[in-house]
Design a protein around this motif. Structure first.
Motif, PDB file in Angstrom:
ATOM      1  N   SER A  42       0.871  -1.299   0.094  1.00 12.62           N
ATOM      2  CA  SER A  42       0.167  -0.190   0.233  1.00 12.62           C
ATOM      3  C   SER A  42       0.963   1.312  -0.040  1.00 12.62           C
ATOM      4  CB  SER A  42      -0.955  -0.004   1.304  1.00 12.62           C
ATOM      5  OG  SER A  42      -0.194   0.047   2.399  1.00 12.62           O
ATOM      6  N   ILE A  43       2.327   1.042   0.167  1.00 10.51           N
ATOM      7  CA  ILE A  43       3.066   2.228   0.143  1.00 10.51           C
ATOM      8  C   ILE A  43       3.090   3.051  -1.048  1.00 10.51           C
ATOM      9  CG2 ILE A  43       4.872   1.337   1.995  1.00 10.51           C
ATOM     10  CD1 ILE A  43       6.391   0.477  -0.597  1.00 10.51           C
ATOM     11  N   TRP A  44       2.522   2.356  -2.209  1.00 11.47           N
ATOM     12  CA  TRP A  44       2.631   3.100  -3.330  1.00 11.47           C
ATOM     13  C   TRP A  44       1.315   3.529  -3.921  1.00 11.47           C
ATOM     14  CZ3 TRP A  44       4.695  -2.436  -4.435  1.00 11.47           C
ATOM     15  CH2 TRP A  44       5.892  -2.320  -4.301  1.00 11.47           C
ATOM     16  N   ILE A  45       0.446   3.715  -2.865  1.00 11.70           N
ATOM     17  CA  ILE A  45      -0.912   4.233  -3.091  1.00 11.70           C
ATOM     18  C   ILE A  45      -0.951   5.667  -3.007  1.00 11.70           C
ATOM     19  CG2 ILE A  45      -3.292   4.774  -2.282  1.00 11.70           C
ATOM     20  CD1 ILE A  45      -3.477   1.783  -1.423  1.00 11.70           C
ATOM     21  N   GLY A 161       9.561   1.067   9.147  1.00 16.60           N
ATOM     22  CA  GLY A 161       9.619   1.083   7.841  1.00 16.60           C
ATOM     23  C   GLY A 161       8.987   1.524   6.879  1.00 16.60           C
ATOM     24  N   PRO A 162       7.474   1.481   6.974  1.00 21.63           N
ATOM     25  CA  PRO A 162       6.625   2.098   5.812  1.00 21.63           C
ATOM     26  C   PRO A 162       6.819   3.475   5.948  1.00 21.63           C
ATOM     27  CG  PRO A 162       5.548   0.445   7.228  1.00 21.63           C
ATOM     28  CD  PRO A 162       6.893   0.561   7.914  1.00 21.63           C
ATOM     29  N   ALA A 163       7.253   4.237   6.809  1.00 20.05           N
ATOM     30  CA  ALA A 163       7.529   5.856   6.935  1.00 20.05           C
ATOM     31  C   ALA A 163       8.574   6.014   6.065  1.00 20.05           C
ATOM     32  CB  ALA A 163       7.534   6.150   8.449  1.00 20.05           C
ATOM     33  N   PHE A 164       9.560   5.076   6.312  1.00 20.46           N
ATOM     34  CA  PHE A 164      10.915   5.455   5.595  1.00 20.46           C
ATOM     35  C   PHE A 164      10.585   5.287   3.907  1.00 20.46           C
ATOM     36  CE2 PHE A 164      13.256   3.951   9.310  1.00 20.46           C
ATOM     37  CZ  PHE A 164      13.528   5.213   9.833  1.00 20.46           C
ATOM     38  N   GLU A 165       9.568   4.086   3.681  1.00 19.41           N
ATOM     39  CA  GLU A 165       9.349   3.724   2.477  1.00 19.41           C
ATOM     40  C   GLU A 165       8.633   4.897   1.524  1.00 19.41           C
ATOM     41  OE1 GLU A 165       9.112  -0.761   1.617  1.00 19.41           O
ATOM     42  OE2 GLU A 165       7.899  -0.378   3.193  1.00 19.41           O
ATOM     43  N   VAL A 166       7.473   5.418   2.271  1.00 18.65           N
ATOM     44  CA  VAL A 166       6.798   6.099   1.775  1.00 18.65           C
ATOM     45  C   VAL A 166       7.536   7.757   1.437  1.00 18.65           C
ATOM     46  CG1 VAL A 166       4.532   7.735   1.924  1.00 18.65           C
ATOM     47  CG2 VAL A 166       4.482   5.235   2.616  1.00 18.65           C
ATOM     48  N   LEU A 167       8.138   7.966   2.209  1.00 16.88           N
ATOM     49  CA  LEU A 167       9.062   9.231   2.213  1.00 16.88           C
ATOM     50  C   LEU A 167      10.083   9.177   1.063  1.00 16.88           C
ATOM     51  CD1 LEU A 167       9.810  11.926   3.780  1.00 16.88           C
ATOM     52  CD2 LEU A 167      11.227  10.744   5.264  1.00 16.88           C
ATOM     53  N   PHE A 168      10.560   8.185   1.074  1.00 18.34           N
ATOM     54  CA  PHE A 168      11.881   8.014  -0.121  1.00 18.34           C
ATOM     55  C   PHE A 168      10.873   7.956  -1.331  1.00 18.34           C
ATOM     56  CE2 PHE A 168      14.859   6.483   3.106  1.00 18.34           C
ATOM     57  CZ  PHE A 168      15.300   7.524   2.963  1.00 18.34           C
ATOM     58  N   CYS A 337      12.690  -7.640   5.588  1.00 20.53           N
ATOM     59  CA  CYS A 337      11.854  -6.811   4.679  1.00 20.53           C
ATOM     60  C   CYS A 337      12.638  -6.495   3.574  1.00 20.53           C
ATOM     61  CB  CYS A 337      11.250  -5.697   5.394  1.00 20.53           C
ATOM     62  SG  CYS A 337      12.306  -4.257   5.768  1.00 20.53           S
ATOM     63  N   VAL A 338      12.174  -5.773   2.468  1.00 19.34           N
ATOM     64  CA  VAL A 338      12.646  -5.126   1.445  1.00 19.34           C
ATOM     65  C   VAL A 338      12.011  -3.823   1.386  1.00 19.34           C
ATOM     66  CG1 VAL A 338      12.919  -5.073  -1.267  1.00 19.34           C
ATOM     67  CG2 VAL A 338      12.829  -7.070  -0.263  1.00 19.34           C
ATOM     68  N   MET A 339      12.957  -2.813   1.777  1.00 19.10           N
ATOM     69  CA  MET A 339      12.606  -1.619   1.980  1.00 19.10           C
ATOM     70  C   MET A 339      12.637  -0.583   0.725  1.00 19.10           C
ATOM     71  SD  MET A 339      14.013   1.346   4.840  1.00 19.10           S
ATOM     72  CE  MET A 339      13.463   0.206   6.011  1.00 19.10           C
ATOM     73  N   ASP A 340      11.369  -0.258   0.105  1.00 19.83           N
ATOM     74  CA  ASP A 340      11.393   0.228  -1.157  1.00 19.83           C
ATOM     75  C   ASP A 340      11.641   1.597  -0.963  1.00 19.83           C
ATOM     76  OD1 ASP A 340      10.586  -0.198  -4.107  1.00 19.83           O
ATOM     77  OD2 ASP A 340       9.265   1.452  -3.419  1.00 19.83           O
ATOM     78  N   THR A 341      12.457   2.197  -2.231  1.00 18.19           N
ATOM     79  CA  THR A 341      12.529   3.637  -2.079  1.00 18.19           C
ATOM     80  C   THR A 341      12.009   4.515  -3.292  1.00 18.19           C
ATOM     81  OG1 THR A 341      14.898   3.321  -3.138  1.00 18.19           O
ATOM     82  CG2 THR A 341      14.727   3.327  -0.833  1.00 18.19           C
ATOM     83  N   GLY A 342      11.211   3.404  -4.134  1.00 13.42           N
ATOM     84  CA  GLY A 342      10.510   4.223  -5.527  1.00 13.42           C
ATOM     85  C   GLY A 342      11.506   3.971  -6.711  1.00 13.42           C
ATOM     86  N   ASN A 343      12.721   4.034  -6.495  1.00 11.94           N
ATOM     87  CA  ASN A 343      13.931   3.651  -7.708  1.00 11.94           C
ATOM     88  C   ASN A 343      14.963   2.542  -7.214  1.00 11.94           C
ATOM     89  OD1 ASN A 343      15.235   5.125  -5.599  1.00 11.94           O
ATOM     90  ND2 ASN A 343      16.342   6.435  -6.967  1.00 11.94           N
ATOM     91  N   GLY A 344      14.246   1.749  -6.261  1.00 12.92           N
ATOM     92  CA  GLY A 344      15.196   0.796  -5.935  1.00 12.92           C
ATOM     93  C   GLY A 344      14.769   0.297  -4.603  1.00 12.92           C
TER      94      GLY A 344
END
Length: 389
Positions: A42-45, A161-168, A337-344
């Protein structure tokens, strides 16, 4: 055939239903919503890459695929000694020999939280984040703050973790649009070293990422309140914000507070390593509802909830067959986890031997998206399950 009632339709509850049905037990799952929500993707919503429908799996499809019964009706009361469950409609469920509690957790409430949105809260909030971010994009500038809080009574109930992911992801979203320089992005958390559960090296790497992406930090000071235009801290400072995302730490579910079950200081159900509850034969607690035993770095995560669910299915079936064999979740405790950054992304792993954070440029992003596809289709039985996933 033993009758089993599962309370909750999240990762723990759905996994328990699937594995109990593998033992051909009579299983009924009760949920307050008619879909299973895949929170990790849901981090990509907020950035528009996914919609709520994309990360939701209808529970009736899961029930049909695995053969369990489904009741969509919120639980309003649970009397553990009597094994009696009352639903919002007034319906009473009191003829189940076994009950698996997987209701999740509530969130610690803070002054002014109505001015914030969470990626780990109600699914509607993720859509609201998307709408608020789109409005700022149209405005062409703004101040965005994202962070998480702590629970001094139970450090395992913190989700950072989700806070870092959405931020990046928001950083890269704005960068692709060519307007990143018009926005001020700030990360905030009350602890001195947010993310320390992942290990010192991971914290150092996060600091480097903040520097590389020009994301400001406000850490080490208690949050006192939220306002429509910002966040107030105990040290007297205030961060101005046009959009605040805040993941509050978890606390025990309100339904369980009156259930009569033994609770930890933070309100979670106290179980042993087999998710059994002393004095309550036939009742199990799993996932976020259970008090997680283990080292200081332990964390409530979806894969740990699923391990608990599989174990309970195994333990419960063996109990019915009078087989003296049980599985414990303790040996499976880790942060993964795999912490997503949007470009990696970054591969994060922590156990008793230490922690590691391995950068995965580009491919990591697509690996996490692939996991989302796998999660949906494997749970529906369309593709085989991979051991350990």
């Amino acid at each position: 055939m033993g009758k089993v009632l599962i309370l909750g339709g999240g990762f723990a509850g759905v996994e328990a239903a699937i594995y109990l049905r593998k033992h051909e037990l009579d299983v009924t799952l009760v949920s307050d919503r008619d879909y299973f929500y895949i929170y990790p993707i849901s981090i990509w919503i907020p950035t528009g890459e996914k919609t709520r429908e994309d990360v939701s799996v209808p529970l009736d499809q899961l029930a049909f695929a695995h053969g369990f019964k489904l009741i969509v009706d919120p639980v309003t009361s649970f009397e553990a000694k009597e094994k009696k469950v009352i639903l919002e409609s007034g319906r009473v469920l009191d003829d189940y020999e076994y009950i698996v509690v997987a209701l999740g957790q509530d969130k610690i409430q803070m002054k002014g939280m109505e001015h914030t949105l969470s990626i780990c809260g109600k699914p509607e909030e993720a859509t609201a984040l998307y709408e608020r971010l789109e409005a700022l994009v149209l405005k062409d500038s703004g101040k965005i703050t994202m962070g998480f809080g702590g629970n001094p009574k139970d450090s395992s109930a913190v989700r950072g973790g989700p806070a870092f992911e959405v931020l990046f992801n928001v950083h890269n979203f704005l960068k692709k649009k060519g307007i990143r320089d018009n926005f001020e992005l700030t990360f905030f958390a009350p602890m001195e070293k947010p993310g320390i559960k992942m290990g010192e090296k991971a914290v150092e790497m996060m600091d480097k990422m903040f520097g590389m992406t020009n994301i400001k930090k406000k850490i080490g000071s208690k949050i006192t309140s939220f306002e429509a235009d910002g966040i107030n801290f105990e040290d007297g400072t205030k961060i101005e914000s046009d959009l605040t995302m805040f993941i509050s730490a978890g606390t025990g579910h309100s339904i369980l507070a009156e259930s009569g079950l033994p609770l930890s200081e933070a309100g979670f159900v106290v179980t042993n390593a087999y998710n059994e509850i002393e004095g309550f034969d036939g009742i199990y607690a799993i996932g976020d509802s259970a008090s997680l035993m283990g080292p200081d770095w332990r964390a409530k995560q979806g894969h740990v909830a699923e391990v608990m669910a599989k174990n309970v299915a195994y333990n419960l079936f063996n109990k019915m067959q009078k087989i003296d064999s049980k599985h414990s979740y303790e040996e499976h405790l880790n942060i993964l986890c795999v912490m997503d950054t949007g470009n990696g992304a970054a591969f994060v792993y922590r156990d008793n031997k230490g922690g590691k954070m391995i950068p995965m440029p580009i491919v990591g992003h697509w690996m996490k998206k692939g996991w989302g596809w796998y999660c949906r289709n494997s749970k529906l039985g369309k593709i085989p399950r991979i051991p350990g996933m």
